[in-house]
Design an enzyme around this catalytic site. Structure first.
Site, PDB file in Angstrom:
ATOM      1  N   HIS A 182     -27.862  -8.571 -14.175  1.00  0.00           N
ATOM      2  CA  HIS A 182     -29.073  -8.529 -15.281  1.00  0.00           C
ATOM      3  C   HIS A 182     -29.121  -9.757 -15.901  1.00  0.00           C
ATOM      4  O   HIS A 182     -29.008  -9.979 -17.174  1.00  0.00           O
ATOM      5  CB  HIS A 182     -28.329  -7.277 -16.193  1.00  0.00           C
ATOM      6  CG  HIS A 182     -28.778  -5.992 -15.837  1.00  0.00           C
ATOM      7  ND1 HIS A 182     -28.111  -4.974 -16.382  1.00  0.00           N
ATOM      8  CD2 HIS A 182     -29.416  -5.539 -14.933  1.00  0.00           C
ATOM      9  CE1 HIS A 182     -28.657  -3.799 -15.803  1.00  0.00           C
ATOM     10  NE2 HIS A 182     -29.547  -3.961 -14.936  1.00  0.00           N
TER      11      HIS A 182
ATOM     12  N   HIS B 292     -34.699   3.567  -6.431  1.00  0.00           N
ATOM     13  CA  HIS B 292     -34.889   3.193  -7.996  1.00  0.00           C
ATOM     14  C   HIS B 292     -35.497   1.937  -7.792  1.00  0.00           C
ATOM     15  O   HIS B 292     -35.392   1.146  -6.499  1.00  0.00           O
ATOM     16  CB  HIS B 292     -33.482   3.027  -8.311  1.00  0.00           C
ATOM     17  CG  HIS B 292     -33.118   2.225  -9.464  1.00  0.00           C
ATOM     18  ND1 HIS B 292     -34.175   2.168 -10.574  1.00  0.00           N
ATOM     19  CD2 HIS B 292     -32.110   1.574  -9.882  1.00  0.00           C
ATOM     20  CE1 HIS B 292     -33.426   1.623 -11.713  1.00  0.00           C
ATOM     21  NE2 HIS B 292     -32.504   1.279 -11.455  1.00  0.00           N
TER      22      HIS B 292
ATOM     23  N   GLU C  55     -35.467  -0.883  -9.212  1.00  0.00           N
ATOM     24  CA  GLU C  55     -34.861  -2.324 -10.091  1.00  0.00           C
ATOM     25  C   GLU C  55     -34.479  -3.296  -8.833  1.00  0.00           C
ATOM     26  O   GLU C  55     -34.297  -3.035  -7.610  1.00  0.00           O
ATOM     27  CB  GLU C  55     -33.503  -1.897 -10.828  1.00  0.00           C
ATOM     28  CG  GLU C  55     -33.149  -3.120 -11.742  1.00  0.00           C
ATOM     29  CD  GLU C  55     -32.127  -2.616 -12.842  1.00  0.00           C
ATOM     30  OE1 GLU C  55     -31.537  -1.607 -12.736  1.00  0.00           O
ATOM     31  OE2 GLU C  55     -31.749  -3.674 -13.823  1.00  0.00           O
TER      32      GLU C  55
ATOM     33  N   ASP D 152     -32.625  -5.223  -7.525  1.00  0.00           N
ATOM     34  CA  ASP D 152     -31.203  -5.292  -7.049  1.00  0.00           C
ATOM     35  C   ASP D 152     -31.269  -4.075  -5.856  1.00  0.00           C
ATOM     36  O   ASP D 152     -30.580  -4.396  -4.757  1.00  0.00           O
ATOM     37  CB  ASP D 152     -29.965  -4.967  -7.893  1.00  0.00           C
ATOM     38  CG  ASP D 152     -30.099  -3.809  -8.649  1.00  0.00           C
ATOM     39  OD1 ASP D 152     -31.036  -3.292  -9.165  1.00  0.00           O
ATOM     40  OD2 ASP D 152     -29.111  -3.188  -8.986  1.00  0.00           O
TER      41      ASP D 152
ATOM     42  N   ASP E  66     -27.532   4.068  -8.292  1.00  0.00           N
ATOM     43  CA  ASP E  66     -26.664   3.525  -9.463  1.00  0.00           C
ATOM     44  C   ASP E  66     -25.647   4.638  -9.846  1.00  0.00           C
ATOM     45  O   ASP E  66     -24.673   3.951 -10.143  1.00  0.00           O
ATOM     46  CB  ASP E  66     -27.594   3.038 -10.908  1.00  0.00           C
ATOM     47  CG  ASP E  66     -28.195   1.641 -10.511  1.00  0.00           C
ATOM     48  OD1 ASP E  66     -27.774   1.116  -9.720  1.00  0.00           O
ATOM     49  OD2 ASP E  66     -29.331   1.460 -11.517  1.00  0.00           O
TER      50      ASP E  66
ATOM     51  N   TYR F 205     -18.582  -0.117 -15.906  1.00  0.00           N
ATOM     52  CA  TYR F 205     -19.978   0.253 -15.373  1.00  0.00           C
ATOM     53  C   TYR F 205     -20.568   1.323 -16.238  1.00  0.00           C
ATOM     54  O   TYR F 205     -21.783   1.107 -16.945  1.00  0.00           O
ATOM     55  CB  TYR F 205     -19.920   0.633 -13.979  1.00  0.00           C
ATOM     56  CG  TYR F 205     -21.377   0.806 -13.165  1.00  0.00           C
ATOM     57  CD1 TYR F 205     -21.924  -0.360 -12.550  1.00  0.00           C
ATOM     58  CD2 TYR F 205     -21.895   2.110 -13.144  1.00  0.00           C
ATOM     59  CE1 TYR F 205     -23.238  -0.234 -11.951  1.00  0.00           C
ATOM     60  CE2 TYR F 205     -23.017   2.229 -12.504  1.00  0.00           C
ATOM     61  CZ  TYR F 205     -23.704   0.968 -11.698  1.00  0.00           C
ATOM     62  OH  TYR F 205     -25.040   1.138 -11.246  1.00  0.00           O
TER      63      TYR F 205
HETATM   64 FE1  FEO Z   1     -30.428  -0.090 -12.001  1.00  0.00          FE
HETATM   65 FE2  FEO Z   1     -28.597  -1.304  -9.640  1.00  0.00          FE
HETATM   66  O1  FEO Z   1     -30.094  -1.135 -10.517  1.00  0.00           O
END
Ligand code: FEO
Length: 396
Positions: free
Chosen positions: A23, A79, A81, A83, A164, A192
């Site tokens: 991030h 998802h 995002e 990554d 995630d 996490y």
């Molecule tokens: Fe919310 Fe691993 O991305």
């Protein structure tokens, strides 16, 4: 190198041994991470999630060594995002017109990221997609971690692809929970949860209860970061339920910054008082300007109470303390108490400001804050120890 997960599932992701912050610079990843992508082969062939953008080229090349693009029938994007979706543009270049199954929210966020008009097929909770003998069952999981997040369950193999959720930033040669150091795994899981999922705890609990009510047998949880939970996968589900329920241990964490050590000396004397009055309680101290902020947030997550300390500077507080307090506000911790302390020379606004920020972050203030002028002398040190003793009594 692909890794066999089950008869029909192969891991085809990327282990990122080098990553030290995620991030941007927001999350420290001392042990690297992985971006888990899965190939599912039945009569149809599917890809579930991809990898982060910088690895798109090598990901697609390695994937096509395992399965040629013409044999891939569709892609599932749980998802948006980057990554997990970062390699989609490169992958979809080789799969023109093939469906991309995702949540309705992900259609918006994937379009927002990549400005591509792929063959999006929105899926909602309960929707099923046949692969042949097996099928994928979708469960929307908004805010775990973005509004677009989704789980899917592979029948026949009894595998939950949770994206995630239940993940952790941990690079591992053999990415299975029974093949990694359990202490490292636990440390990365709680970090996490504390740093990413804390604000969404009520949703975590609700989503787990919803999934449990479906009564689907569970052999494995394939996350999108870190290990695959194949040895007693329910252990991480139970752990999440505990973390989601106003979690705390018998720990008090003091964090502070200091200019000429007066506030540090106060912190250590208060800690002495706490230990004296509550010897069973774990007391930890952190200079937050010199500590990893995500590790500190993890310690705060574990604590039943925190003490924030700062000297007064320019009628305010030191910036490292302000930064942590802002993180704490956003994470919306629950069921935690707090107090404040600090040294001052002349105006002395810091302690009141710390208390205001703690209260704004949802912490219940315990008693008055402690302010001392200049360096603590013998009486000052005793007042700090006594403050710690009194506080231990109120927190018992
Ligand atoms: Fe919310 Fe691993 O991305």
């Amino acid at each position: 190198m692909p890794i066999k997960v089950s008869d029909s599932v192969t891991w085809v992701g990327k282990i990122d041994w080098e990553l030290r912050s995620f991030h941007g610079e927001e999350y420290s990843t001392h042990r690297g991470t992985s971006y888990n992508s899965y190939l599912v082969r039945d009569r149809k062939t599917a890809i579930i999630d991809t990898v982060w953008t910088p690895f798109a080229g090598e990901y697609v090349k390695r994937l096509f060594d395992v399965v040629p693009p013409e044999q891939i029938d569709f892609v599932v994007a749980l998802h948006a995002e980057p990554d997990h979706s970062g390699a989609l543009p490169e992958l979809m270049r080789h799969l023109p017109g093939k469906p991309v199954y995702c949540s309705a929210n992900a259609v918006k966020s994937l379009r927002g990221h990549y400005h591509q008009d792929w063959n999006f097929q929105p899926m909602g909770t309960g929707d099923r997609l046949s692969l042949g003998d097996r099928e994928l069952i979708f469960v929307e999981a908004p805010m775990l971690h973005w509004p677009d997040s989704m789980f899917c369950y592979l029948s026949g193999e009894e595998i939950l692809f949770s994206n995630d959720a239940f993940g952790q930033h941990l690079a591992a040669e053999h990415p299975f929970n029974d093949r990694v150091d359990p202490c490292e795994l636990q440390a990365e899981c709680i970090k996490y949860y504390a740093n990413i999922l804390t604000p969404f705890s009520p949703l975590v609990k609700k989503k787990i209860e919803e999934f449990v009510s479906l009564k689907l047998p569970l052999k494995m949880i394939c996350t999108s970061h870190g290990v695959i939970w194949r040895d007693n996968p329910l252990q991480i589900v139970e752990q999440y339920l505990a973390w989601a329920e106003n979690y705390q241990e018998d720990q008090i964490t003091l964090f502070y910054d200091t200019m000429w050590n007066a506030t540090r000396i106060m912190a250590e004397a208060i800690a002495d008082g706490l230990r004296e009055a509550a010897p069973a309680t774990t007391v930890k101290l952190f200079n937050c300007a010199r500590s990893d902020k995500n590790d500190l947030i993890t310690e705060i997550f574990r604590s039943k109470a925190v003490l924030a300390g700062s000297p007064t500077i320019n009628q305010g507080i030191l910036s490292a303390v302000a930064g942590i307090l802002e993180e704490m506000r956003g994470l919306r911790f629950r069921n935690k108490r707090a107090a404040a302390f600090g040294s001052f020379g002349w105006s002395g606004e810091a302690v009141k400001m710390l208390q205001d920020r703690l209260a704004e972050g949802g912490f219940e203030l315990v008693g008055e804050g402690l302010r001392l002028s200049w360096q603590p002398d013998r009486d000052g040190l005793e007042s700090c120890r006594e403050y710690g003793r009194q506080l231990a009594g109120r927190l018992a």
